[in-house]
Design a protein around this motif. Sequence first.
Motif, short mmCIF file in Angstrom:
data_model
loop_
_atom_site.label_atom_id
_atom_site.label_comp_id
_atom_site.label_asym_id
_atom_site.label_seq_id
_atom_site.Cartn_x
_atom_site.Cartn_y
_atom_site.Cartn_z
N PHE A 235 0.80 -1.17 0.14
CA PHE A 235 -0.01 0.19 0.08
C PHE A 235 0.85 1.20 0.03
O PHE A 235 0.53 2.32 -0.66
CB PHE A 235 -1.14 0.08 1.10
CG PHE A 235 -2.23 -0.83 0.83
CD1 PHE A 235 -2.78 -0.88 -0.14
CD2 PHE A 235 -2.76 -1.86 1.94
CE1 PHE A 235 -3.83 -2.01 -0.33
CE2 PHE A 235 -3.80 -2.37 2.03
CZ PHE A 235 -4.40 -2.54 0.76
N VAL A 236 2.11 1.16 0.66
CA VAL A 236 2.71 2.41 0.82
C VAL A 236 3.54 2.74 -0.63
O VAL A 236 3.55 3.81 -0.99
CB VAL A 236 4.04 2.09 1.84
CG1 VAL A 236 5.07 3.13 1.48
CG2 VAL A 236 3.54 2.17 3.17
N LEU A 237 3.85 1.62 -1.29
CA LEU A 237 4.43 1.71 -2.60
C LEU A 237 3.45 2.22 -3.77
O LEU A 237 3.75 2.82 -4.56
CB LEU A 237 5.15 0.26 -3.09
CG LEU A 237 6.46 0.19 -2.17
CD1 LEU A 237 6.80 -1.27 -2.69
CD2 LEU A 237 7.57 1.13 -2.55
N ARG A 238 2.15 1.64 -3.38
CA ARG A 238 1.19 1.96 -4.36
C ARG A 238 0.75 3.31 -4.40
O ARG A 238 0.59 4.08 -5.29
CB ARG A 238 -0.15 1.13 -4.30
CG ARG A 238 -1.15 1.34 -5.20
CD ARG A 238 -2.55 0.63 -5.09
NE ARG A 238 -3.17 1.12 -3.72
CZ ARG A 238 -4.19 0.82 -3.39
NH1 ARG A 238 -4.85 0.12 -3.86
NH2 ARG A 238 -4.85 1.30 -2.24
N LEU B 112 6.31 -5.13 -4.47
CA LEU B 112 6.97 -3.99 -5.73
C LEU B 112 6.03 -3.80 -6.53
O LEU B 112 5.79 -2.72 -7.27
CB LEU B 112 8.15 -4.67 -6.05
CG LEU B 112 9.11 -3.80 -7.07
CD1 LEU B 112 9.56 -2.46 -6.80
CD2 LEU B 112 9.98 -4.73 -7.90
N SER B 113 4.98 -4.92 -6.91
CA SER B 113 3.97 -4.45 -8.10
C SER B 113 3.10 -3.17 -7.74
O SER B 113 2.64 -2.80 -8.57
CB SER B 113 3.20 -5.98 -8.15
OG SER B 113 2.41 -5.88 -7.08
N GLY B 114 3.22 -3.03 -6.34
CA GLY B 114 2.25 -1.69 -6.20
C GLY B 114 2.64 -0.46 -6.68
O GLY B 114 2.09 0.44 -7.10
N ILE B 115 3.99 -0.34 -7.16
CA ILE B 115 4.54 0.87 -7.74
C ILE B 115 3.83 0.89 -9.11
O ILE B 115 3.43 1.67 -9.89
CB ILE B 115 6.27 0.77 -7.82
CG1 ILE B 115 6.59 0.96 -6.61
CG2 ILE B 115 6.57 1.72 -8.86
CD1 ILE B 115 8.22 1.08 -6.55
N PHE B 116 3.94 -0.30 -9.93
CA PHE B 116 3.36 -0.42 -11.12
C PHE B 116 1.81 -0.69 -11.22
O PHE B 116 1.32 -0.15 -12.39
CB PHE B 116 3.84 -1.68 -11.93
CG PHE B 116 5.67 -1.82 -11.60
CD1 PHE B 116 6.28 -0.96 -12.45
CD2 PHE B 116 6.13 -3.00 -11.06
CE1 PHE B 116 7.52 -0.82 -12.25
CE2 PHE B 116 7.49 -2.94 -10.84
CZ PHE B 116 8.30 -1.99 -11.48
N MET B 117 1.22 -0.84 -10.23
CA MET B 117 -0.15 -0.87 -10.17
C MET B 117 -0.85 0.61 -10.10
O MET B 117 -1.80 0.86 -10.49
CB MET B 117 -0.85 -1.82 -9.08
CG MET B 117 -0.62 -3.09 -9.31
SD MET B 117 -1.33 -4.28 -7.96
CE MET B 117 -1.21 -5.84 -8.51
N SER B 118 0.14 1.63 -9.36
CA SER B 118 -0.28 2.68 -8.86
C SER B 118 -1.17 3.74 -9.68
O SER B 118 -2.33 4.18 -9.64
CB SER B 118 1.00 3.61 -8.30
OG SER B 118 1.90 3.71 -9.45
#
Length: 423
Positions: A272-275, A323-329
């Motif tokens: 959630f933080v990365l997203r 890490l996928s959260g960055i790309f989902m953002s």
Amino acid sequence: MTETTTNNRIIRWLTYLMFMMFAMTSDSVGEIIKEVKVAFSVTNAQASLMHSLPMLGIAMSGLFLGFLADKMGRKPTIILGLAVFGLACYSFLVANDFVFIVSLMTLSGIAVGIFKTGALALIGDISTSTRQHTSTMNGAEAFFGVGAIIGPLIVAYLINQGVAWQWLYVIAGGVCTLLIVIALWVRYPRYMRTHADEAESVSLLQSLKLVKNPYALGFSVGAFLYVAAESAIYVWMPSYLVCDATSLRATYDCYSSGMAQTLAIYSVTAFFVLRAAGRFVGIWMMAHFNWALVLMLFSGAIVVCFFAGLAGGKHLALYLFPLSGIFMSVIYPTFNSKGISCFPKHQHGSIAGVILFFTAAGAAAGPLIMGLVSDAMGGDAKYGFIVATVFAALLFAGLVYNYLADPTAVRLREIEAQEYKDA
């Protein structure tokens, strides 16, 4: 600074806070379910209603009540939705029965569908271009990401202090009351219809007809696939990362270092933080780069994270899944923005409701399908992530087509010229 500019800035922050407030409650459901199962001795299937019924409420409200923002106007619709949401939140003070709790959660979902479609339509009214619309949408979803972090932390703190988790909803109700006051006070922009008879054409029937529109259907299916893949992270990632589900002490013993064990415990929070961080960066990215290219590359990166996390096992997934959260953002807010921007402003509430329906359907159906497949294969959450990888791969294929064929380019230019030329 003009009065209009000041009002639009206040409205933009009002929208951001609405998204954050909603996320505080919706993304805390996993923490709440653990408490409710013990307090009321309910089964996993019964406890899952606390997630699926509010999602169903949002879906039905978006599809069948989304037109209210176009019929009644943005301000009355937002205030109506916030008022119902606030009433549901304050009612948790006397909620001491499982059926009553689930009913209040469902009512809050219906309310979210009402005020969220109004807020999504309002973003178009305060935007001066389709590009700014996308940047603002990413900002709204960034604050949603912040709420998704804050909510579970509040629940954990309340429980550790011996305070009932229901007070999370009371806090959300207080924020909701503040938002109602701001919404009543601020002056909303007027949106002009191009034909006199368009006011009469706004209806539930017209809203439902939008589902057949290729632009509406394309972005809605994309939203469904994205949310179905995303939900695998916060619903099933904790189950996939455990070492031994039968032993509390051995839950994370397979990770050799203390840092790895800590990451396993807080993997969903890390996601959630990365997203959320990615969405704040997305505000800038969508203002400077080709949105179709960004979405294609980022969706491909999600597939790589999922596939490599499965192939490399949980020790690699421990890092790649969060890490996928960055790309989902940036994917979902851009779907929302571009889908809405393919239609004139007097239909923004209706089309926002259609996309919201598919979004909530993906959030409800995705984890259920993954759970059924995992159960059929012996209960291993890995098989649920295989399903999620298929969803992600289908999304990537669609976004490759979107980049190469660019089917919305002409439509977006037409809307830009018609709806934003005087903004």
